[in-house]
Design a protein around this motif. Sequence first.
Motif, short mmCIF file in Angstrom:
data_model
loop_
_atom_site.label_atom_id
_atom_site.label_comp_id
_atom_site.label_asym_id
_atom_site.label_seq_id
_atom_site.Cartn_x
_atom_site.Cartn_y
_atom_site.Cartn_z
N ARG A 1 0.84 -1.20 0.00
CA ARG A 1 0.00 0.00 0.00
C ARG A 1 0.88 1.25 0.00
O ARG A 1 1.10 1.85 -1.04
N ASP A 2 1.48 1.59 1.14
CA ASP A 2 2.31 2.81 1.18
C ASP A 2 3.53 2.62 0.26
O ASP A 2 3.93 3.53 -0.46
N HIS B 1 4.21 4.63 12.56
CA HIS B 1 4.20 4.68 11.10
C HIS B 1 5.09 5.87 10.73
O HIS B 1 4.64 7.02 10.74
N HIS C 1 7.88 7.96 8.34
CA HIS C 1 8.49 8.17 7.02
C HIS C 1 9.92 8.65 7.20
O HIS C 1 10.32 9.11 8.27
N ASN D 1 9.36 4.51 3.82
CA ASN D 1 8.86 4.18 5.17
C ASN D 1 10.00 3.54 5.96
O ASN D 1 11.06 3.23 5.41
ZN ZN Z 1 2.57 6.60 5.13
#
Ligand code: ZN
Length: 452
Positions: free
Chosen positions: A14-15, A203, A205, A239
Motif C-alpha cells: 500500500r504505502d 508509522h 516516514h 517508510n
Molecule cells: Zn505513510
Amino acid sequence: MDRPRITIFDTTLRDGEQSPGCSMNVQEKVRLAQRLDRLGVDVIEAGFPIASDGDFEAVQRIAATVRRPIIAGLARACKGDVDRAWQALQGAAHPRIHVFLATSDIHLQYKLRITREQCLGQAREAVAHAKSLCADVEFSPEDATRTDVGFLCQVVEAVIAAGATTVNIPDTVGYSMPEEYGQLIRTLREKVTGIEKVTISTHCHNDLGLAVANSLAGVQQGARQVECTINGIGERAGNASLEEIVMAMRVRVDRYPYENGVASEHLFAASQMLAEITRVPVQPNKAITGRNAFAHEAGIHQDGMLKNPLTYEIMTPQSVGVPDSRLVLGKHSGRHALALRCEQLGHQFERRELDEIYRRFVVLADRIKKVQDGHLLELIHDVVEGNASNGSSVSSTGKKFPPATASLPLPRAAAAAANSGDAQVAGSAGQATVKIPFSDHHVEQEDYLWGV
Ligand code: ZN
Ligand code: KIV
C-alpha cells in the motif's frame, strides 16, 4: 522472562506501492503477499480498495489466498471508502479496516478545508461505521506529529470510544526526531482515556533518515505495532524498513527486548522478490539486504574477518538469508539445487514451472558454464512472464546476460577456507551463536541489476 511482542504491519503493498516506479499488478501483489506470509509478518496492508479497480482486486485476491495474517484495507474517513474496503475484505480470514483522516491544522486548513470540530466528528463517525462492519478497526490521524497534541489526544480518545482497536501515529512527512516521537507516544499513553485498551502503532516516514530510529523510539515508549515496508520503499524517502527494524531488535535485544514473528532468514528473499518485481534495485549500501551489507574490501577489515568474523560482523549473512554462493550452479547441477537457489531468491515453483526453468537453465549452463543469480532471475522472469525461450543470450527484456565470471571485493571463500568452511559469529550483545557459511554472491547479482 516473557518479552512484549511487537506486531509487524507490512505496508509494502500500500504505502510502498505508492512510491514512484514501485507500482505492481494484481498478480505481482499476490506473489509478494505470499512471500510476506512466509516471512511471518502479522498484518499485510494489501491496498487502498477505493483508489482503483486494480487495488480493489488485489485486496480481494490477497484476502482470499493469504489466510494466516491479518489483511488490512485502507479507507479515508467516509462511508463510501469504508464500505468499499469492507467489500474487498469479504473473503479474508482476518480482516482489518484501516481508516485515516488528517488532524494537523495545515492539513485541515489547506487540504481538507474543515474545522477541528468537523474532523473530530468525521473520525468518530467513520470509525463507528467501520466497527459496525468489522471487529478489527485501525485509525490513523494523518500528520499526527504536526498535530496540536491536545487535539490529537481528543481525536484518539474519540476513535477509541467509537471502537478502534489499533491507533496508529503517523509521522507522515518524516519530520519528527526520535526523542520527540517517543515523547508523543508517551503523552498519548498518559493522557488518553481508554488508551490501554488499544494497540498503539508507529508509522514513520524517512524524509530525514530517521524512520527506523523513530519507530524504535515509539516502541520503547509503549507502541506495540510497527508499520514498515520491505527495502523501506514508500512515499518520497520511504517508510521505516522492515528488515532494519527486525534486525535491530534481534541484534540489539539487550536494548530492545521485544519479540516478533518474522523469520529473519527469509528477509533477503523478500527483498530480492520486491526488487525483481518492481525492477527497483536495492541500494548497494542498504543495511541488511544491500550488496555491500556483508562485503569487506579494506585490507584491515579483510584481515580481521579472516582471523575472526566477530571483528567486523554483528550478524551473519545467513541470519538474514543471504545464500551460500559456494553452491555453484552449472550444467551438472540438479533440479534440487536449482529449486533451492530459486527459493533463496524468493521464488517457489510448482513442478511444471520448475521443469521449464530447469530446461532453460540446462541450455544456458551448457553455454555459459556458471549460472549466476542475475542469470537465474532473468530466466525466472521470462518463464513467469511466459516468454518463449529464443536460445540467445539476450533475454526477452532486452538485457544481455552478464559475464559468467566476476571478481569479488572480499575473498570470502578465503575467509571460509581459513575457518574450515564455517565461522562462529555472535552479536556484540551476546545473542545466540550462529554457524555461517560465507557467501558473496549478490555482488555479481546486483551489479547486474544495476546494469553494470
Ligand atoms: Zn505513510
Ligand atoms: O503516512 C501516512 O500518514 C499514511 C497514513 C495513510 C497511515 O500512510
